[in-house]
Design a protein around this motif. Structure first.
Motif, PDB file in Angstrom:
ATOM      1  N   UNK A 471      22.921  27.047  19.995  1.00  0.00           N
ATOM      2  CA  UNK A 471      21.633  26.850  20.636  1.00  0.00           C
ATOM      3  C   UNK A 471      21.790  26.982  22.151  1.00  0.00           C
ATOM      4  N   UNK A 472      20.862  27.714  22.757  1.00  0.00           N
ATOM      5  CA  UNK A 472      20.916  27.935  24.200  1.00  0.00           C
ATOM      6  C   UNK A 472      21.845  29.047  24.608  1.00  0.00           C
ATOM      7  N   UNK A 473      22.509  29.682  23.653  1.00  0.00           N
ATOM      8  CA  UNK A 473      23.448  30.761  23.973  1.00  0.00           C
ATOM      9  C   UNK A 473      23.422  31.797  22.858  1.00  0.00           C
ATOM     10  N   UNK A 474      23.076  33.023  23.191  1.00  0.00           N
ATOM     11  CA  UNK A 474      23.100  34.097  22.213  1.00  0.00           C
ATOM     12  C   UNK A 474      21.907  34.069  21.268  1.00  0.00           C
ATOM     13  N   UNK A 501      14.788  23.039  11.585  1.00  0.00           N
ATOM     14  CA  UNK A 501      15.077  23.880  12.749  1.00  0.00           C
ATOM     15  C   UNK A 501      13.769  24.264  13.435  1.00  0.00           C
ATOM     16  N   UNK A 502      13.903  24.711  14.678  1.00  0.00           N
ATOM     17  CA  UNK A 502      12.829  25.410  15.388  1.00  0.00           C
ATOM     18  C   UNK A 502      13.396  26.736  15.880  1.00  0.00           C
ATOM     19  N   UNK A 503      12.539  27.763  15.990  1.00  0.00           N
ATOM     20  CA  UNK A 503      13.041  29.094  16.353  1.00  0.00           C
ATOM     21  C   UNK A 503      11.875  29.998  16.753  1.00  0.00           C
ATOM     22  N   UNK A 504      12.208  31.158  17.290  1.00  0.00           N
ATOM     23  CA  UNK A 504      11.211  32.207  17.522  1.00  0.00           C
ATOM     24  C   UNK A 504      11.840  33.556  17.198  1.00  0.00           C
ATOM     25  N   UNK A 543      16.386  36.845  16.219  1.00  0.00           N
ATOM     26  CA  UNK A 543      16.021  35.518  15.750  1.00  0.00           C
ATOM     27  C   UNK A 543      16.757  34.509  16.633  1.00  0.00           C
ATOM     28  N   UNK A 544      16.005  33.681  17.331  1.00  0.00           N
ATOM     29  CA  UNK A 544      16.592  32.748  18.301  1.00  0.00           C
ATOM     30  C   UNK A 544      16.252  31.317  17.899  1.00  0.00           C
ATOM     31  N   UNK A 545      17.269  30.532  17.568  1.00  0.00           N
ATOM     32  CA  UNK A 545      17.060  29.118  17.265  1.00  0.00           C
ATOM     33  C   UNK A 545      16.939  28.305  18.529  1.00  0.00           C
ATOM     34  N   UNK A 546      16.022  27.347  18.534  1.00  0.00           N
ATOM     35  CA  UNK A 546      15.823  26.497  19.718  1.00  0.00           C
ATOM     36  C   UNK A 546      16.081  25.017  19.432  1.00  0.00           C
ATOM     37  N   UNK A 547      16.196  24.626  18.146  1.00  0.00           N
ATOM     38  CA  UNK A 547      16.430  23.206  17.839  1.00  0.00           C
ATOM     39  C   UNK A 547      16.992  23.068  16.435  1.00  0.00           C
ATOM     40  N   UNK A 548      17.893  22.115  16.268  1.00  0.00           N
ATOM     41  CA  UNK A 548      18.443  21.741  14.972  1.00  0.00           C
ATOM     42  C   UNK A 548      18.550  20.218  14.980  1.00  0.00           C
ATOM     43  N   UNK A 549      17.942  19.565  14.033  1.00  0.00           N
ATOM     44  CA  UNK A 549      17.943  18.089  14.013  1.00  0.00           C
ATOM     45  C   UNK A 549      19.318  17.522  13.714  1.00  0.00           C
ATOM     46  N   UNK A 550      20.292  18.366  13.308  1.00  0.00           N
ATOM     47  CA  UNK A 550      21.615  17.860  12.937  1.00  0.00           C
ATOM     48  C   UNK A 550      22.659  18.136  14.012  1.00  0.00           C
ATOM     49  N   UNK A 551      22.614  19.293  14.661  1.00  0.00           N
ATOM     50  CA  UNK A 551      23.623  19.620  15.674  1.00  0.00           C
ATOM     51  C   UNK A 551      23.082  20.705  16.601  1.00  0.00           C
ATOM     52  N   UNK A 552      23.981  21.397  17.302  1.00  0.00           N
ATOM     53  CA  UNK A 552      23.583  22.362  18.327  1.00  0.00           C
ATOM     54  C   UNK A 552      23.794  23.802  17.880  1.00  0.00           C
ATOM     55  N   UNK A 553      23.669  24.054  16.581  1.00  0.00           N
ATOM     56  CA  UNK A 553      23.874  25.407  16.046  1.00  0.00           C
ATOM     57  C   UNK A 553      22.675  25.782  15.173  1.00  0.00           C
ATOM     58  N   UNK A 554      22.256  27.059  15.247  1.00  0.00           N
ATOM     59  CA  UNK A 554      21.173  27.585  14.414  1.00  0.00           C
ATOM     60  C   UNK A 554      21.791  28.420  13.302  1.00  0.00           C
ATOM     61  N   UNK A 621      31.895  30.957  24.973  1.00  0.00           N
ATOM     62  CA  UNK A 621      33.261  30.505  25.259  1.00  0.00           C
ATOM     63  C   UNK A 621      33.757  29.567  24.171  1.00  0.00           C
ATOM     64  N   UNK A 622      34.183  30.154  23.069  1.00  0.00           N
ATOM     65  CA  UNK A 622      34.794  29.434  21.944  1.00  0.00           C
ATOM     66  C   UNK A 622      34.038  28.178  21.549  1.00  0.00           C
ATOM     67  N   UNK A 623      32.724  28.288  21.250  1.00  0.00           N
ATOM     68  CA  UNK A 623      31.983  27.098  20.831  1.00  0.00           C
ATOM     69  C   UNK A 623      32.407  26.681  19.437  1.00  0.00           C
ATOM     70  N   UNK A 624      32.216  25.421  19.141  1.00  0.00           N
ATOM     71  CA  UNK A 624      32.437  24.942  17.783  1.00  0.00           C
ATOM     72  C   UNK A 624      31.113  25.024  17.047  1.00  0.00           C
ATOM     73  N   UNK A 625      30.989  25.995  16.144  1.00  0.00           N
ATOM     74  CA  UNK A 625      29.737  26.212  15.431  1.00  0.00           C
ATOM     75  C   UNK A 625      29.846  25.550  14.081  1.00  0.00           C
ATOM     76  N   UNK A 626      29.357  24.349  13.972  1.00  0.00           N
ATOM     77  CA  UNK A 626      29.463  23.602  12.718  1.00  0.00           C
ATOM     78  C   UNK A 626      28.105  23.500  12.064  1.00  0.00           C
TER      79      UNK A 626
END
Length: 627
Positions: A471-474, A501-504, A543-554, A621-626
């Motif tokens: 989220x916020x990147x890519x 999730x939220x997205x556009x 497809x761009x995610x803007x929110x995830x109620x569980x973590x920072x990945x779409x 930069x090597x995010x942890x996408x969980x």
């Protein structure tokens, strides 16, 4: 009538209790054919008498039902004979036997009798027999009989037989023109045959055939047929030395034809061309050849599997200042086409832009495909209104890697398949965001590059089967192989627990200028999503995610466009009955959605082992996408 029941073989009983002796019924009724036993009326045809049974004829034919029981004078008491006029006795006997037995051996009938029986079947309403004779005639067409059979098919409105006759005459145009049977065509049939673009013969030969026909049919107004001859397609010498001297065409009409020929563009002339439905005619077998472009031999060899950086393609340098650039294919003969398939070189992620022009003389060109504004890749399926074509020119205008246009395979044909076009671009009815349609995922993180579009909506969990971005990147970006006009999409958000999730969603034709088509940034969305929007052309979907109620990945499991018709219908139904503008259509989770994973450790590193699929430095930069 003799008793023949004792001749029948004994039949065994059936434990099921069902008895089926239809063959005995047919034999018994058939035995009444031409028998005086129990007959109650006589049909007189050409002075020959046929004893018949009113109830059998009435049961088999509405015509005879009305004649014998409909209150007409023939059905009044005391009438024992009915005369059928304009009927051949021998042909009627064949029909009468069919009425009683349901059988007719068409191979035993002479051609003239067969056509007579066809007329009787139409007159007396035996539709199944008429269709069977029509199919039989389709198989026995020849130069000698095709015109006669065509006229009969036209009289009795046998559409399938008519089409088969048309195709036979198209494929044998010169032989048809020179045949004796061509002289027997009616004026209306003559116009129908000659008006077809696919009746491909030299126009002067068509004129000569019409002239011979006019000599044998002096009572027909010639102008009604001559209007189907395309005078502007003849040479000046043919118009002056043959057409003018025949005195069949007025001097004004000849002058008008010369004026059209000399003042109109060549592409505006009404050419004739051969028609070979559903078959690629850009092959060496059909006489096609590449006459312009580098490495000509590779393009038409039919091999679209063996190509690499050095071989297996044709090419031309992209030069904006050279209007003569391009790859030109000359077909073996002038042909009617409406479909082209191309394979652009696709061993990496490059994209091309191009346009396609067609011509009859290699001088006057008309553009039928314009993809200069779009980035395209791999297989291209292209449709346009049918045209008669002799030359096809494919011109590359952009390559995202260098200044060379590479073409691996070229095919063209006439297709009967119905395709909707909007502004020259296909409006698909099936999902085109698939590997089979050469789509690909160009941005997003996944264990498998094209997991998003591989069609698998069953096998996904916390670790695999989805594509994601921080989220916020890519973003997640899908590239379609070519531009399509779309108005709906469907996607599956990761739904193995209760998160939302939220997205556009944005679309583009060049990956530089983007238009938002769906904004669900202020809505909690989960699982299946279906949405519609005003139709527009696109090649890229972001497809761009803007929110995830569980973590920072779409996380997105599946994407398709247009949306599957059943899902779209349910979405439209729900939107009209419940909420005028709901953000999503919530469907049941697909098999494989493991809701029990909610209690598992969701902090596992989903990027580990991802094969580096992102391009051009898109990986953060090597995010942890969980999940």
């Amino acid at each position: 009538m003799c008793d023949h029941h004792h001749l029948r073989p004994q039949t065994s009983s059936h434990a099921s209790g069902d008895v089926e002796h239809v063959n005995f019924l047919s034999e018994d009724i058939g035995a009444l054919f031409l028998q005086d036993n129990y007959s109650d009326i006589t049909l007189v045809v050409e002075e020959k008498k046929f004893p018949v049974h009113k109830v059998i004829l009435a049961a088999r034919s509405e015509y005879f039902r009305a004649l014998l029981f409909g209150g007409l004078c023939e059905s009044k008491p005391g009438v024992h004979e009915i005369t059928l006029k304009d009927t051949a006795a021998s042909s009627f006997q064949h029909l009468l036997k069919y009425i009683y037995t349901g059988r007719m051996l068409l191979t035993s009938l002479q051609e003239e009798s067969l056509l007579d029986v066809l007329g009787l079947a139409d007159r007396f309403g035996f539709v199944e027999l008429k269709n069977s004779i029509s199919q039989y005639l389709e198989a026995m067409l020849s130069i000698r009989n095709v015109c006669l059979i065509y006229d009969m098919a036209s009289v009795y409105s046998l559409s399938s037989l008519l089409q088969t006759c048309f195709e036979f005459m198209d494929q044998n145009a010169m032989d048809t023109l020179q045949s004796d049977s061509f002289m027997t065509l009616s004026a209306s049939s003559m116009r129908a045959v000659l008006s077809r673009d696919s009746f491909c013969a030299p126009e002067i030969e068509i004129f000569k055939a019409v002239r011979r026909w006019a000599e044998q049919n002096p009572e027909v107004e010639l102008s009604s047929v001559m209007c189907s001859v395309r005078l502007p397609l003849m040479s000046l010498g043919e118009l002056l030395n043959i057409v003018r001297e025949s005195s069949l065409v007025s001097a004004d009409l000849i002058l008008d034809s010369i004026n059209i020929k000399t003042t109109h563009r060549d592409t505006e002339l009404s050419y004739r061309g051969s028609l070979v439905p559903e078959e690629n005619i850009a092959t060496l077998r059909h006489g096609a050849q590449v006459i312009r472009g580098e490495m000509k031999s590779a393009l038409l060899d039919g091999d679209f599997n063996n190509y690499d950086l050095d071989r297996g393609f044709s090419r031309h340098p992209i030069d904006d200042n050279n209007p003569q650039q391009g790859i030109v294919v000359q077909l073996g003969s002038a042909s009617i086409i409406n479909t082209i398939r191309l394979l652009l070189w696709d061993k990496d992620m490059r994209s091309y832009s191009y346009h396609i022009e067609v011509s009859m003389d290699e001088k006057d060109w008309v553009r039928v495909i314009d993809h200069t504004r779009f980035q395209c890749r791999s297989w291209q399926y292209l449709r346009f209104p049918q045209r008669v074509v002799k030359f096809v020119k494919i011109t590359g205008t952009h390559n995202s890697v260098n200044r060379v246009f590479h073409l691996v395979c070229f095919e063209c044909m006439f297709s009967k398949k119905t395709v909707e076009l909007e502004g020259g671009i296909i409006v698909p009815r099936e999902n085109v965001a698939t590997i089979r349609h050469s789509a690909c995922v160009v941005e997003g993180v996944s264990r498998c590059r094209n997991a998003l579009i591989n069609g698998d909506i069953q096998n996904y969990d916390w670790d695999s089967g989805y594509t994601c971005h921080q989220l916020g990147s890519g973003a997640i970006v899908v590239q379609l192989a070519q531009p399509y006009v779309l108005s709906s999409m469907r996607l599956l958000l990761w739904d193995c627990d209760g998160r939302s999730y939220s997205y556009y969603v944005e679309v583009s034709t060049d990956q530089q200028h983007w238009t938002m088509i769906a904004d669900f940034t202020k809505k909690p969305c989960r699982s299946w999503q279906v949405f519609t929007f005003p139709s527009c052309a696109m090649t890229f979907i972001k497809i761009v995610g803007t929110h995830n109620t569980a973590n920072e990945v779409f996380h997105c499991v599946h994407f398709e466009c247009p949306a599957e018709s059943s899902a779209l219908s349910e979405f439209e139904s729900r939107r009209s009955s419940e909420d005028p503008s709901p953000p999503t259509l919530r469907l049941l989770p697909p098999a494989g959605s493991n809701m029990a994973l909610q209690g598992l450790n969701q902090a596992a590193d989903a990027e580990d082992g991802y094969g580096g699929m992102l391009q051009d430095g898109e990986r953060s930069a090597s995010p942890t996408l969980s999940s």
